[in-house]
Design an enzyme around this catalytic site. Structure first.
Site, mmCIF file in Angstrom:
data_model
loop_
_atom_site.group_PDB
_atom_site.id
_atom_site.type_symbol
_atom_site.label_atom_id
_atom_site.label_comp_id
_atom_site.label_asym_id
_atom_site.label_seq_id
_atom_site.Cartn_x
_atom_site.Cartn_y
_atom_site.Cartn_z
ATOM 1 N N GLY B 316 42.252 12.551 -54.754
ATOM 2 C CA GLY B 316 41.587 11.799 -53.502
ATOM 3 C C GLY B 316 41.451 10.333 -53.521
ATOM 4 O O GLY B 316 42.048 9.780 -54.514
ATOM 5 N N GLU B 317 40.523 10.086 -52.987
ATOM 6 C CA GLU B 317 39.930 8.450 -53.118
ATOM 7 C C GLU B 317 41.030 7.448 -52.365
ATOM 8 O O GLU B 317 40.765 6.333 -52.251
ATOM 9 C CB GLU B 317 39.727 8.029 -54.341
ATOM 10 C CG GLU B 317 38.683 8.653 -55.091
ATOM 11 C CD GLU B 317 38.232 8.219 -56.496
ATOM 12 O OE1 GLU B 317 38.873 7.256 -56.783
ATOM 13 O OE2 GLU B 317 37.270 8.673 -57.032
#
Lengths: 351, 351
Positions: B316-317
């Protein structure tokens, strides 16, 4: 062969201490363990190759396009006329080919080397011609053992020159109409695959040509009975001059512990020869992409490599290696730059 | 909803003339037709989106990390404590997270937006908090319809601000402990998949937690009976504030014909909501990578997207989107820079 033997004697596997330190450091970075997949594996390999954790970002990079022609072209294994080899060299030198565009975006230098063009070396190319194209491997050995050794030396010298000039990542490139036929033969020799398994559609051939190409590979193997225990002999019998140069390029990079990103089936088949000469050289290899050529997949399996990219590409020139370069460089940057749980004050998960 | 309706009314499919021109131009470049695989498809999409052949290289780029907390955290769906959301925001702002390292290599700006952190917005973050975390979706709707619309507006405004500032490629990012649970619920609603198919192991959970997570998703769906024909209602019932913001971000990018690179399952699940609101918005979407989360794969199938990278990532991120950025930019550069057979004097193959 004394230079080659010297190179081979320098080759070592990954440094186990740096590998362990890199794995341990990856697990302390502020992210779930293992959540970067192949990017983590690349960083660990680069650490083990350099002996440093974190490893330096492998830059600057250069892609060397080794160019050769193939006597087997006479057997009708491709719809492209042989003069396209020279025309594409002119295109590389003018900056108009795909590898120029991709390497340009990635910040990699492109070097074009004539190791065996049938036509004279044009201005601007590195003129290292060993012979003007190989012989037809269905009739006689593609080259002599001495010529294969000389071409290996061309590739090794190029790698050493680029490393001495400061390059810290080398990429393979190649150009040579009909060179996927020689690649298929090498893959068959070193993996034991049948000619029909090792042979692909290359740059795009119809089924009639494909059947002829498989038959050409089978005839070459029957005629020469290449022995994988004599890698240079097998290379001389059924390989190409650009394959031989790539063998030397890979061995020199491995000896100097510089990562090499392989492009497609030409580089992968050459890597099988290099692996047979010095098994530990695979420590330096990164498979840039999964070419659609079946021989590339077979070779990567034998080399123990997982491709960085899987984009359905089958061009050659070094295009797939250059496209993978930013990913490889990023793998090293992540290990060097990302904060640890302790350092950033981030709570690790309840284990 | 009037702004949202205005955005939606601007959204168009790919320009068929630019698509056709790009395909035709690809086939004239000095390479075998089709030999660049997915890279060719990306260039055609960028042409159809921009209406120009060749398309401009999509740069500069920005990745927006939308941050929210999740009431469903109380159900024990993750081993990470909720305060990690705020700790990771501090890490983003300090430049120490994985997305900082990857975006830094790719030359993309990172913008961090609090759309729903449970804790106060820290200095340095864009403070656009709609509410302090969602409600527990197993008990009540995650948010009200008005809150969902407000969060959509946050994302749309951010995209419009970045586009006005000159950005020509937008990337999605997200942070929010427990947000893969909301993603799984959205994927189940919009693809019809069963909770056990749509739910993954997120950042890494054991089998007991995984079984509980599936049960949480199933209970949420039973309680709210979300209707995919009412996308905003479904989003409000079982989504997250960062999901809602991403919906607006994607719709605004599509309305302005700016490509968006999706990261993982959070972005892909939000894209399903956006697609339900405006089916033609998929023209702007590029799937950065194939997350190991099964919900991402299901969503990409519904969106008709092929991932650029398949690296086994699940962080993610925005990490996977940022890693794909150089590949996407290179696709446009190839179409713009590579010579044609005619232009370079290269003989095309005997057809």
């Amino acid at each position: 062969m004394s230079d080659l033997q010297n190179l081979i004697s320098e080759i070592r596997p990954l440094d186990p201490e740096a590998v362990a330190a890199a794995r341990e450091h990856q697990d302390r970075l502020t992210k779930p363990r293992g959540s970067l997949g192949l990017l983590e594996d690349l960083s660990v390999q680069l650490a083990g190759l350099s002996g440093q954790t974190p490893p330096p970002v492998p830059e600057p990079a250069a892609v060397v396009v080794f160019v050769g022609d193939h006597g087997v072209h006479a057997q009708g294994v491709t719809p492209w006329p042989q003069e396209v080899t020279g025309q594409m060299v002119a295109n590389f030198l003018a900056g108009g080919a795909v590898v120029n565009a991709i390497a340009g975006r990635a910040g990699a230098e492109v070097v074009v080397v004539d190791v065996g063009m049938a036509s004279p070396s044009p201005d601007g190319v590195r003129a290292c011609k060993v012979r003007a194209g190989t012989a037809d491997l269905t009739v006689e050995p593609a080259m002599t053992r001495a010529e294969a050794e000389q071409a290996i030396g061309v590739g090794a010298d190029l790698a050493e020159e680029l490393i001495a000039a400061g390059h810290r990542c080398l990429l393979t490139g190649d150009m040579g109409i009909a060179n996927t036929t020689a690649s298929a033969a090498l893959v068959a020799v070193f993996t034991g695959a049948a000619p029909a398994e090792a042979t692909g559609h290359g740059t795009g051939i119809d089924e009639e040509t494909y059947a002829r190409k498989i038959d050409v590979v089978a005839r070459a193997l029957r005629r020469h009975q290449p022995d994988p225990a004599d890698p240079v002999g097998a290379l001389a019998a059924v390989g190409g001059l650009e394959h031989a140069a790539i063998v030397g390029y890979l061995l020199a990079a491995a000896a100097h512990r510089i990562p090499v990103i392989l492009d497609g089936v030409i580089a992968c088949s050459a890597a099988l020869v290099a692996q047979a000469l010095a098994p530990d050289m695979v420590a330096a290899l990164i498979a840039g992409h999964e070419s659609v050529e079946p021989g590339a997949t077979l070779a990567m399996r034998s080399l123990g490599l997982t491709p960085v990219l899987r984009m359905g590409m089958r061009l050659g020139e070094g295009s797939g290696a250059a496209l993978a370069l930013p990913v490889v460089q990023t793998a090293a940057a992540v290990l060097a730059e990302v904060a640890t749980f302790d350092g950033a004050g981030v709570t690790d998960k309840h284990v």
